[in-house]
Enzyme design. Structure first.
Site, PDB file in Angstrom:
ATOM      1  N   SER A 188      69.515  28.564  16.725  1.00 36.05           N
ATOM      2  CA  SER A 188      68.582  28.773  15.638  1.00 36.05           C
ATOM      3  C   SER A 188      69.346  29.136  14.367  1.00 36.05           C
ATOM      4  O   SER A 188      70.299  28.459  13.988  1.00 36.05           O
ATOM      5  CB  SER A 188      67.587  29.853  16.059  1.00 36.05           C
ATOM      6  N   ASP A 198      60.385  20.107  17.965  1.00 40.98           N
ATOM      7  CA  ASP A 198      60.730  21.326  17.244  1.00 40.98           C
ATOM      8  C   ASP A 198      60.087  21.301  15.859  1.00 40.98           C
ATOM      9  O   ASP A 198      60.407  20.454  15.033  1.00 40.98           O
ATOM     10  CB  ASP A 198      62.248  21.435  17.119  1.00 40.98           C
ATOM     11  N   HIS A 224      61.393  24.621  20.059  1.00 44.45           N
ATOM     12  CA  HIS A 224      62.265  25.654  19.506  1.00 44.45           C
ATOM     13  C   HIS A 224      62.018  27.000  20.167  1.00 44.45           C
ATOM     14  O   HIS A 224      62.933  27.814  20.295  1.00 44.45           O
ATOM     15  CB  HIS A 224      62.002  25.768  17.999  1.00 44.45           C
TER      16      HIS A 224
END
Length: 740
Positions: free
Chosen positions: A582, A668, A714
């Site tokens: 991330s 995502d 994600h």
């Protein structure tokens, strides 16, 4: 510690509080994407009831400051523009071709890792079964009843009845058309006549809330889509926030009495703010919390009069964050108001809650961070971190005394178990570290002591040494590092080293137990966690000193940490790998550009790599609120230049690079896949150009691998997907670090 005349006092951190932000700390699931942190129990997910929160999958003590990036796949809007803009059609075709090419490339490359991946999976499954699979699901007690969740079902049993035959099934996902979803959280109404449960699939961040009437027998009342947080204000009155494009800015109220009724009760107009709701521990008030990354505002709903309009506690003041709890007609306010600008606990009467009436109640010693806080009827219990060690502070509201207990040296993280009844006499929690399985402890308010739960003891790992170091950064700042290695290892300078970094949003590195970490220790690896600026390990100022125009400080910290590790004999560059996920991808990618000689391999999971282009696209759902972390390059030319100076994508150049393995997700919503694809293409070209210009014996072209997953997102993945992903990462690292 300072004791104030009126009572006591508090200072520090926004990392995992039991107040309004608990939704983020325990249930947002964003931090679970830290590399090698997605292996989750097969049967036990999240159970949360109306009184409090309880999580079995989130890392303990980690508050998420809303979302990570202003990222969303742009290609979803392409189809609507085809007829008007041929360039968009061309762009979509190029994207599809590139996506197809990368998928074919991965299918070809993955064969070389197949056998090692299989071996690693088998070992991880064995460790999981040994340390995790037999752990029971969290059980939430309400009077004589106990609620718990296992394998997609929610059960009800009597507290003192151990006969499984008397357990009632209240809800089963496969019977209600949600077989592909997992139970994310539940809320039980105060009179236990209704239950609200949110369900979420692994490929979406939007959750669906199912309302069940439990009396006289379970029956589905309603299904509400796109819900983020929800609470029962009264026996049949539910408040909830709706989520659209990763944002929550509206609060609704629904009644389930004789006549169902839904109305909008709150709307947030500022795009930088995110709204959630939370009930105080004593269930006196429901709080509507509107928070940006630097400012917050709270409105109160009286649970005994839920139809009255919400009452403002204190109008938002720029730079002031606050969260509310309640006890005996007084509000306890965890806030950054006042000096120093760290968290402190204050209080004010409910009837006059303005900031002018806030009185300091408790404050901590300097450089002590509050990780989590929980209120009880006569006590407040806090988990603290000071000089890398965990402490438990218990404040008595009756005697105005404070008891401080140093927790075991091996502990790096904790998880507070759910305590929906604020009158309970015991506080239960688990301690853990990346290589130590969770161990249960309890603090007894009656006995005023810490109790180790021996009957549930999990073997503590004996062959692992924990070291806490300080690296001197470029500006002389001391940066903490936590190191784990096998005490039986010899010649540590020849052992593989896996370095972890994050450094954003004031969030700590995930230090909870993961089977893969233990496996690496057993195989002789060294694990290092670099607590660089931008994260939250040393409080709010540690974050502030690493965001916006200070982002390069986090990069300098990371470099200093790795150099110190090598200087002290912990591995060497050719055996060193870097792991990030991330927003951690920003520092990892930046280090690859500035100091590639320090590392041999990098594994990135859903990484943020193109900060500049992302922050210049204001149409993305999260860009506005992310400006408080990264800055606004559109409005500030200096900010644009500064972001460009460290942005991983912008600074790729022909030079030697480490090998890189990137996992990305088609679904995502936070990291644009188009940006990851561009990064990989540019990085490969730079590596090839460098190799062609410097042909000599021993020169090698790094492996740049992109694994695009059709499943997962994600924020979350299934057990099998997580296991496979971790095994692929470790197989890649083994091949790269043992390559001569």
């Amino acid at each position: 510690m300072k004791i104030w005349p009126s009572c006591i006092g508090l200072q520090n951190c926004f990392q995992a509080l039991s107040f309004s932000v608990k939704y983020y700390s325990k249930h947002n699931h964003l931090q679970t994407i830290y590399l090698y942190s997605q292996i989750k129990p097969k049967k036990c997910h999240i159970l949360e009831c109306s009184g409090n929160a309880c999580s079995s999958t989130m890392p303990p003590g980690s508050i998420l400051q809303w979302r990570f990036f202003s990222c969303k796949q742009e290609v979803t809007k392409v189809s609507r523009k085809r007829k008007k803009n041929p360039a968009v059609v061309t762009s979509e075709l190029l994207y599809k071709d590139l996506l197809r090419s990368e998928q074919e490339n991965w299918n070809e490359i993955s064969a070389r890792y197949k056998s090692m991946t299989k071996r690693i999976k088998q070992k991880l499954e064995g460790l999981h079964n040994k340390y995790t699979f037999n752990l029971s699901s969290p059980r939430i007690r309400f009077g004589e009843n106990v609620y718990f969740e296992e394998n997609g079902c929610i059960f009800l049993s009597k507290a003192d009845d151990v006969d499984e035959a008397n357990v009632n099934i209240l809800f089963r996902t496969e019977d209600t058309g949600f077989s592909d979803a997992r139970i994310q959280r539940i809320r039980i109404s105060p009179d236990q006549r209704y239950m609200a449960a949110s369900l979420k699939s692994e490929n979406s961040e939007e959750a669906t809330c199912v309302i069940m009437k439990l009396d006289p027998f379970p029956v589905m009342e309603e299904v509400i889509p796109n819900i983020f947080s929800f609470e029962w204000a009264a026996r049949d009155v539910l408040f909830y926030t709706s989520q659209k494009n990763l944002k929550c800015q509206e609060v609704f109220m629904t009644t389930f009495a004789n006549e169902k009724h839904t109305k909008l009760v709150y709307t947030e107009q500022d795009a930088r703010f995110f709204v959630d709701i939370y009930c105080t521990k004593d269930r006196r008030f429901l709080t509507i919390n509107s928070n940006s990354k630097t400012t917050s505002e709270v409105w109160l709903v009286d649970c005994s009069h839920p139809f009255k309009s919400p009452v403002l506690v204190q109008a938002r003041t720029k730079g002031v964050i606050y969260h509310i709890e309640h006890r005996n007609d007084e509000l306890y306010i965890l806030t950054t108001y006042g000096e120093p600008a760290e968290y402190k606990l204050m209080k004010a009467p409910v009837a006059s809650s303005g900031i002018e009436n806030w009185q300091l109640f408790y404050t901590l010693e300097e450089k002590t961070k509050l990780i989590d806080l929980e209120m009880f009827s006569n006590h407040c219990i806090m988990f603290l971190q000071h000089t890398g060690h965990l402490y438990l502070n218990v404040i008595s509201f009756v005697s105005h005394s404070v008891q401080s207990i140093k927790l075991p040296m091996w502990a790096c993280a904790f998880e507070l178990e759910s305590h929906p009844e604020h009158t309970t006499s015991t506080c239960y929690f688990q301690l853990t570290s990346p290589v130590h399985p969770p161990k249960r402890f309890a603090y007894s308010f009656k006995e005023n002591n810490l109790i180790e739960q021996a009957e549930q003891e999990v073997p503590i790992i004996k062959n692992c040494h924990t070291a806490r170091l300080l690296a001197k950064s470029k500006d002389e700042t001391l940066v903490p590092i936590t190191v784990f290695h096998n005490i039986n290892s010899k010649e540590l300078h020849r052992k593989p080293l896996l370095v972890h970094v994050y450094g954003a949003y004031g969030i700590d590195l995930n230090m909870s137990f993961k089977e893969e970490k233990l496996m690496l220790i057993e195989e002789g690896w060294i694990l290092a966690y670099c607590h660089v600026r931008g994260g939250g390990e040393l409080g709010l100022n540690w974050h502030k000193d690493g965001c916006q125009h200070n982002k390069l400080k986090g990069l300098h910290d990371l470099k200093a940490c790795i150099m110190l590790l090598h200087e002290l004999g912990f591995s060497q560059p050719k055996y060193t790998a870097l792991a990030a996920a991330s927003a951690g991808g920003v520092l990892a990618g930046a280090l690859c550009n500035t100091d590639p000689e320090l590392i041999r391999a990098v594994v990135l999971q859903a990484p943020f790599l193109d900060v500049l282009n992302t922050m210049m696209k204001t149409h993305l759902p999260l860009t506005m609120e992310e400006q408080e972390e990264w800055g606004n390059p559109l409005a500030d030319e200096e900010c644009m230049k500064y972001i460009k100076s460290y942005c991983p994508y912008q600074n790729i150049k022909p030079q030697h690079y480490p090998s890189v393995f990137i996992t990305a997700y088609e679904n995502d919503q936070r990291i644009p896949l188009t940006g990851v694809l561009r990064y990989v293409q540019k990085l490969r070209k730079a590596a090839r150009d460098h190799a062609s210009r410097t042909e000599r014996k021993g020169n090698w072209i790094p492996n740049i691998i992109l694994d695009i997953r059709a499943n997962g997102s994600h924020c979350d993945s299934s057990w099998e997907d997580s296991l496979n992903e971790v095994a692929r990462h470790l197989a890649f690292l083994n091949k790269e670090l043992y390559k001569e």
